[in-house]
Design a protein around this motif. Structure first.
Motif, mmCIF file in Angstrom:
data_model
loop_
_atom_site.group_PDB
_atom_site.id
_atom_site.type_symbol
_atom_site.label_atom_id
_atom_site.label_comp_id
_atom_site.label_asym_id
_atom_site.label_seq_id
_atom_site.Cartn_x
_atom_site.Cartn_y
_atom_site.Cartn_z
ATOM 1 N N ASP A 100 0.849 -1.191 0.000
ATOM 2 C CA ASP A 100 0.000 0.000 0.000
ATOM 3 C C ASP A 100 0.883 1.238 0.000
ATOM 4 O OD1 ASP A 100 -2.199 -1.623 0.201
ATOM 5 O OD2 ASP A 100 -2.778 -0.973 2.210
ATOM 6 N N MET A 101 0.415 2.272 -0.672
ATOM 7 C CA MET A 101 1.026 3.597 -0.578
ATOM 8 C C MET A 101 -0.081 4.621 -0.450
ATOM 9 S SD MET A 101 3.193 5.844 -3.329
ATOM 10 C CE MET A 101 1.636 6.472 -4.006
ATOM 11 N N HIS A 102 0.092 5.584 0.439
ATOM 12 C CA HIS A 102 -0.899 6.632 0.656
ATOM 13 C C HIS A 102 -0.201 7.983 0.526
ATOM 14 C CE1 HIS A 102 -3.182 3.251 2.225
ATOM 15 N NE2 HIS A 102 -2.206 3.029 3.090
ATOM 16 N N LEU A 103 -0.575 8.742 -0.500
ATOM 17 C CA LEU A 103 0.110 9.983 -0.857
ATOM 18 C C LEU A 103 -0.844 11.161 -0.760
ATOM 19 C CD1 LEU A 103 2.442 11.616 -2.233
ATOM 20 C CD2 LEU A 103 1.453 10.898 -4.431
ATOM 21 N N ARG A 104 -0.447 12.187 -0.015
ATOM 22 C CA ARG A 104 -1.222 13.430 0.032
ATOM 23 C C ARG A 104 -0.869 14.263 -1.196
ATOM 24 N NH1 ARG A 104 -3.834 15.566 4.713
ATOM 25 N NH2 ARG A 104 -4.107 17.369 3.344
ATOM 26 N N SER A 105 -1.695 14.132 -2.235
ATOM 27 C CA SER A 105 -1.426 14.839 -3.483
ATOM 28 C C SER A 105 -1.394 16.349 -3.297
ATOM 29 C CB SER A 105 -2.491 14.476 -4.530
ATOM 30 O OG SER A 105 -2.443 13.100 -4.834
ATOM 31 N N ASP A 106 -2.188 16.833 -2.346
ATOM 32 C CA ASP A 106 -2.253 18.282 -2.142
ATOM 33 C C ASP A 106 -0.994 18.826 -1.485
ATOM 34 O OD1 ASP A 106 -3.037 16.796 0.135
ATOM 35 O OD2 ASP A 106 -4.091 18.512 0.985
ATOM 36 N N HIS A 107 -0.100 17.967 -1.015
ATOM 37 C CA HIS A 107 1.156 18.415 -0.432
ATOM 38 C C HIS A 107 2.247 18.620 -1.485
ATOM 39 C CE1 HIS A 107 0.456 16.903 3.984
ATOM 40 N NE2 HIS A 107 -0.518 17.676 3.545
ATOM 41 N N ILE A 108 2.024 18.127 -2.701
ATOM 42 C CA ILE A 108 3.069 18.179 -3.720
ATOM 43 C C ILE A 108 3.174 19.601 -4.279
ATOM 44 C CG2 ILE A 108 3.816 17.327 -5.971
ATOM 45 C CD1 ILE A 108 2.328 14.722 -5.334
ATOM 46 N N ALA A 109 4.367 20.172 -4.188
ATOM 47 C CA ALA A 109 4.595 21.539 -4.665
ATOM 48 C C ALA A 109 5.455 21.588 -5.917
ATOM 49 C CB ALA A 109 5.240 22.384 -3.561
ATOM 50 N N GLU A 110 6.437 20.700 -6.031
ATOM 51 C CA GLU A 110 7.322 20.679 -7.194
ATOM 52 C C GLU A 110 7.595 19.239 -7.588
ATOM 53 O OE1 GLU A 110 10.801 23.286 -7.111
ATOM 54 O OE2 GLU A 110 9.909 24.400 -5.429
ATOM 55 N N ILE A 111 7.636 18.989 -8.911
ATOM 56 C CA ILE A 111 7.862 17.647 -9.453
ATOM 57 C C ILE A 111 8.913 17.749 -10.554
ATOM 58 C CG2 ILE A 111 6.770 15.575 -10.401
ATOM 59 C CD1 ILE A 111 4.033 17.018 -9.739
ATOM 60 N N TYR A 112 9.849 16.808 -10.553
ATOM 61 C CA TYR A 112 10.917 16.823 -11.548
ATOM 62 C C TYR A 112 11.113 15.444 -12.160
ATOM 63 C CZ TYR A 112 12.223 21.371 -9.636
ATOM 64 O OH TYR A 112 12.208 22.682 -9.229
ATOM 65 N N ALA A 113 11.382 15.434 -13.463
ATOM 66 C CA ALA A 113 11.954 14.270 -14.124
ATOM 67 C C ALA A 113 13.462 14.480 -14.102
ATOM 68 C CB ALA A 113 11.451 14.156 -15.560
ATOM 69 N N VAL A 114 14.193 13.504 -13.548
ATOM 70 C CA VAL A 114 15.621 13.675 -13.287
ATOM 71 C C VAL A 114 16.413 12.608 -14.043
ATOM 72 C CG1 VAL A 114 17.407 13.821 -11.505
ATOM 73 C CG2 VAL A 114 15.067 14.585 -11.002
ATOM 74 N N ARG A 115 17.505 13.034 -14.676
ATOM 75 C CA ARG A 115 18.360 12.123 -15.440
ATOM 76 C C ARG A 115 19.754 12.125 -14.827
ATOM 77 N NH1 ARG A 115 21.645 13.539 -20.052
ATOM 78 N NH2 ARG A 115 22.166 11.722 -21.331
ATOM 79 N N LYS A 116 20.155 10.987 -14.302
ATOM 80 C CA LYS A 116 21.514 10.809 -13.805
ATOM 81 C C LYS A 116 22.140 9.627 -14.528
ATOM 82 C CE LYS A 116 20.562 12.638 -9.164
ATOM 83 N NZ LYS A 116 19.152 12.297 -8.877
ATOM 84 N N PHE A 117 23.388 9.342 -14.207
ATOM 85 C CA PHE A 117 24.104 8.272 -14.890
ATOM 86 C C PHE A 117 24.465 7.188 -13.890
ATOM 87 C CE2 PHE A 117 24.974 12.333 -16.935
ATOM 88 C CZ PHE A 117 24.450 12.085 -18.190
ATOM 89 N N ALA A 118 24.346 5.943 -14.319
ATOM 90 C CA ALA A 118 24.644 4.810 -13.437
ATOM 91 C C ALA A 118 25.246 3.686 -14.248
ATOM 92 C CB ALA A 118 23.376 4.329 -12.747
ATOM 93 N N HIS A 119 26.532 3.388 -13.972
ATOM 94 C CA HIS A 119 27.211 2.257 -14.611
ATOM 95 C C HIS A 119 27.078 2.316 -16.136
ATOM 96 C CE1 HIS A 119 27.534 0.783 -10.564
ATOM 97 N NE2 HIS A 119 26.230 0.724 -10.431
ATOM 98 N N GLY A 120 27.294 3.504 -16.685
ATOM 99 C CA GLY A 120 27.295 3.657 -18.129
ATOM 100 C C GLY A 120 25.933 3.873 -18.743
ATOM 101 N N GLY A 121 24.877 3.789 -17.949
ATOM 102 C CA GLY A 121 23.536 4.008 -18.485
ATOM 103 C C GLY A 121 22.839 5.151 -17.784
ATOM 104 N N GLU A 122 21.578 5.326 -18.128
ATOM 105 C CA GLU A 122 20.781 6.387 -17.527
ATOM 106 C C GLU A 122 20.022 5.862 -16.311
ATOM 107 O OE1 GLU A 122 19.367 9.395 -21.023
ATOM 108 O OE2 GLU A 122 18.330 7.481 -20.886
#
Length: 349
Positions: free
Chosen positions: A282-304
């Motif tokens: 189960d996961m319970h998320l207060r959607s009204d608490h979300i202020a900023e959202i990001y898609a993030v790209r980092k590198f790991a062992h030669g991949g994304e």
């Protein structure tokens, strides 16, 4: 903030008896006390003070068999049914590495712990509850009907402390760390970002540049981060359920991070809560608490390593979502497509 004139343990128990059904955290807030104060007030009344160190708790938790592990922050709760296996100790960071219960543990924040037996309409409910030094919950272990109930007394006795007090000496709660970064170091941040070969190196980069996570995201820009429109966390979960891919969801606090690895199938919105209600997760998320959202790209062992990360209005991270590492390469491709299709908020300020 904790009230220095907080009610006595007897008063807390009396008030709780008058209002037994309110969620513990909400009830504690209504009295101006911490959740740990509420639990401690019942010591000798179904509650036992126990050793809080994970090196001692985790071997005992393993004896309980199948249980429910719960970790939360002010905006999100994650719950997973499984067993406590494969514990790895560490002075600064410890781990439970299991397919179902997967934890990153930071022992210095495990300061107060209790074994709790509570009478409910469904019978006695047993749990181990751990709190930090300001009285916030760090992690909880809830027994289920399928748990080894017969092991409970032995576990409690093994962890029981000699001192059994119904009051706590807690620290005052500080303010959350505000997002911070130096825009003049944006090019240096991007250069360091390009050099990473593992996502775990990111914290070292932030420390070197004297930034924190959200602050760095605000100045990094694309292709490193893309700020997403409101509602995209829910949209991402809808696509996860629709495609059936596996993901890794990281939810936690300064003392414990819990990771769900697998699908998310049954989604349900109830008021401000966005929920995943699967048979063992189960996961319970207060959607009204979300202020900023990001898609993030980092590198790991030669991949994304591509993640979706959500923050509250005070800059605290609420959750992170990655593709499930144990799944196929196609799983990661589908996750990349899901992230790419989410609408942007616009230029990151």
């Amino acid at each position: 903030m904790l009230d220095t004139q907080k009610p006595t343990a007897a008063t807390i128990r009396e008030k709780r008896a008058e209002n037994p059904k309110m969620r513990d955290r909400d009830f504690a807030d209504s009295l101006g006390i911490s959740e740990a104060d509420l639990v401690a007030a019942h010591v000798g009344h179904g509650v036992t003070v126990i050793d809080a160190h994970p090196d001692n708790i985790m071997p005992q938790a393993e004896k309980l068999g199948e249980v429910m592990a719960l970790t939360r922050n002010p905006s999100c709760v994650i719950e997973r049914v499984g067993t406590y296996n494969n514990y790895h100790t560490g002075k600064h960071a410890a781990m439970i590495l299991d397919a179902e219960i997967d934890l990153r543990i930071f022992p210095k924040f495990w300061e107060h712990a209790f074994a709790v037996e509570k009478e409910t309409d469904a019978g006695v409910r047993r749990s181990i509850q751990i709190f930090n030094g300001v009285g916030d919950a760090v992690h909880k272990i809830h027994l289920r009907d399928t748990s080894d109930q017969g092991a409970w007394d032995g576990v409690v006795e093994a962890l029981r402390l000699d001192t059994q007090s119904d009051t706590l000496d807690l620290r005052e709660k500080g303010e959350p760390e505000a997002p911070h970064a130096d825009p003049a170091k944006a090019d240096q941040l991007r250069a360091e970002w390009d050099q990473m070969t593992d996502t775990h190196q990111f914290q070292k980069v932030l420390s070197k540049l004297k930034m924190n996570r959200l602050g760095s995201y605000r100045i990094a820009g694309e292709p490193y981060v893309r700020r997403l429109a409101s509602g995209t966390v829910e949209q991402a979960f809808e696509k996860i359920a629709e495609t059936g891919i596996g993901v890794m969801i990281f939810v936690g606090n300064r003392g414990c991070i819990q990771i769900h690895g697998g699908p998310c199938e049954n989604l349900k919105t109830m008021g401000p809560w966005f929920n995943v209600l699967d048979p063992r997760f189960d996961m319970h998320l207060r959607s009204d608490h979300i202020a900023e959202i990001y898609a993030v790209r980092k590198f790991a062992h030669g991949g994304e390593a591509l993640s979706l990360e959500a923050f509250d209005a005070e800059g605290r991270i609420i959750l992170q979502i990655f593709p499930y590492r144990r799944a196929s390469e196609e799983n990661a491709v589908v996750w990349k497509d899901i992230l790419s299709a989410l609408p942007s908020k616009g230029t990151v300020s």
